[in-house]
Scaffold this active site. Sequence first.
Site, PDB file in Angstrom:
ATOM      1  CG  ASP A  37      -2.033   0.988   1.163  1.00  0.00           C
ATOM      2  OD1 ASP A  37      -2.081   1.748   0.171  1.00  0.00           O
ATOM      3  OD2 ASP A  37      -2.862   1.028   2.092  1.00  0.00           O
ATOM      4  CG  ASP A  38      -0.082   4.768  -0.137  1.00  0.00           C
ATOM      5  OD1 ASP A  38      -0.910   4.269  -0.922  1.00  0.00           O
ATOM      6  OD2 ASP A  38      -0.366   5.710   0.642  1.00  0.00           O
ATOM      7  CB  CYS A  77      -6.277   2.861  -1.672  1.00  0.00           C
ATOM      8  SG  CYS A  77      -4.833   3.435  -0.760  1.00  0.00           S
ATOM      9  NE  ARG A  81      -5.875  -0.983  -1.925  1.00  0.00           N
ATOM     10  CZ  ARG A  81      -4.966  -1.609  -1.175  1.00  0.00           C
ATOM     11  NH1 ARG A  81      -5.205  -2.812  -0.728  1.00  0.00           N
ATOM     12  NH2 ARG A  81      -3.834  -1.005  -0.860  1.00  0.00           N
ATOM     13  CE  LYS A 130      -6.151   0.300   1.799  1.00  0.00           C
ATOM     14  NZ  LYS A 130      -5.341   1.524   1.700  1.00  0.00           N
ATOM     15  CG  HIS A 132      -9.879   1.223   0.845  1.00  0.00           C
ATOM     16  ND1 HIS A 132      -8.838   2.122   0.907  1.00  0.00           N
ATOM     17  CD2 HIS A 132     -11.006   1.940   1.125  1.00  0.00           C
ATOM     18  CE1 HIS A 132      -9.305   3.317   1.189  1.00  0.00           C
ATOM     19  NE2 HIS A 132     -10.613   3.238   1.328  1.00  0.00           N
ATOM     20  CB  SER A 155      -6.649   3.565   4.428  1.00  0.00           C
ATOM     21  OG  SER A 155      -6.630   3.429   3.037  1.00  0.00           O
ATOM     22  CG  HIS A 223      -1.759   3.902   3.764  1.00  0.00           C
ATOM     23  ND1 HIS A 223      -2.244   4.709   4.775  1.00  0.00           N
ATOM     24  CD2 HIS A 223      -2.426   4.269   2.647  1.00  0.00           C
ATOM     25  CE1 HIS A 223      -3.168   5.513   4.263  1.00  0.00           C
ATOM     26  NE2 HIS A 223      -3.293   5.274   2.973  1.00  0.00           N
ATOM     27  CG  ASP A 275      -2.235   0.831  -3.203  1.00  0.00           C
ATOM     28  OD1 ASP A 275      -1.038   1.159  -3.007  1.00  0.00           O
ATOM     29  OD2 ASP A 275      -3.176   1.287  -2.521  1.00  0.00           O
ATOM     30  CG  ASN A 276      -1.584   4.311  -4.288  1.00  0.00           C
ATOM     31  OD1 ASN A 276      -2.572   3.754  -3.792  1.00  0.00           O
ATOM     32  ND2 ASN A 276      -0.712   4.988  -3.551  1.00  0.00           N
ATOM     33  CE  LYS A 296      -2.730   7.647  -1.373  1.00  0.00           C
ATOM     34  NZ  LYS A 296      -2.709   7.042  -0.017  1.00  0.00           N
TER      35      LYS A 296
END
Length: 444
Positions: A37-38, A77, A81, A130, A132, A155, A223, A275-276, A296
């Site tokens: 995540d991130d 996010c 996903r 996670k 989301h 998140s 994240h 994811d990003n 992001k």
Amino acid sequence: MLSRRGFLPILAAGASRAGASVSRTPRRPNIVMLYADDLGYGDLGCYGHPTIRTPNLDRLAARGMRFTNWYSAASVCTPSRAALLTGRYPVRTGLNHVLSPGSAAGLPASEITLPQLLRGAGYSTSMVGKWHLGDRPQFLPCQRGFDTSFAIPYSNDMTSSPVPGVQSSVAYPPLPLLRNDKSIETNPDQTFLTQRFTAEAVRTIRSAGRRPFFLYFAHTAPHVPLYAGPQFRGRSARGAYGDVVEEMDWSVGEVMHALEDAGHLHDTLVVFSSDNGPWLAQRQQGGSAGLLRSGKTSVYEGGMREPCIAWCPGLIPSRSVNSSVCSMLDLLPTFAALAGAALPASLVLDGQDIAPVLAGAAGPERELFYWNDAELRGLRRGPWKLRVNPGFSPGGGTPGLGAPELYNLDEDPSEEYDLAADRPVLAQDLLARMSAHAASVTPR
Ligand code: MG
């Protein structure tokens, strides 16, 4: 509970030699999808980070394939996903932006998901980490194709628990920890989340039985807020962010050990990505996109080009670096093909089966589009990228919103030199292609 074993060889001696030709694709492999995540393009050792130590991911890359032009379908996010699990641009599913707790929105029931397809082909399906994609009951993992889940619904910053050093203007409800979609705790101690999710993933692998399995392990890390476990806190030269990434790398090692212990090293495909791009507004608490521009929320490369590592002995040649343009959108059709899962003829997909690319073939020529919050903001075609500002209509442009920018990403990966004025015919051609794509998509 927290294993500190040394790094065992991932493969038995001779199982896969560097540069060896690929001869035998595992039939209906198990599939393990690891999703950070991130995490930024520049945050792993094998992607050039000078101080973050990621020996397990580096080893996975050395024994498999590392992609240098791998794209998420979104720079935040939720839509990222949604695209991974549907193979469709977020504009088609309606999940264009980040969902907040209690949102009425979620991944629509009409969308066919990756775990649904794999389950239909006889796979067991598990989700850890996670989610989301909607936190109302009908949107939770076990309603969307997973047999089991152990996850937080959104998140890790969306919590009523005080976050050290963060002043939130939003009053969030207590953060639930869900098992099979039912809350079993609220505001879990995040210091132990990676450790607990990893233990769940290991249990899932060890108890898989004879059926092939799909494990989707979506980390809450790195994240912000950053919570490293006790054995990782204060260890990385990169500071708190490095601690969290290094713990995630430890988790990858535990997953690989579990595959080895369960006898699944030769019949499993493992893919790792993010994811990003990095959350640059968090300064040192956020990551780095390396030489890529921005992070992001942006449609510059740093927002959407991600690290990606794929490993599967017998399918993926070791020590390979692949510069084909590929996308998270490709995973659904690729996994479905490898699993022998039939795709409905009516299903409109934006990704394509890249199993040949995993086996070492060059990727096909393609156009990849940069959607951001229901707006079409760019196109990649070959080395070329056209980017427009928010509000710009590819069909005709809008005064005051600036001209399209044109970059040659092979020569200028940092998007420093806008060539639109030098190549007006090419810029116009790419703009027309964007316009045609926008006209072909029906937004939900
Ligand atoms: Mg993210």
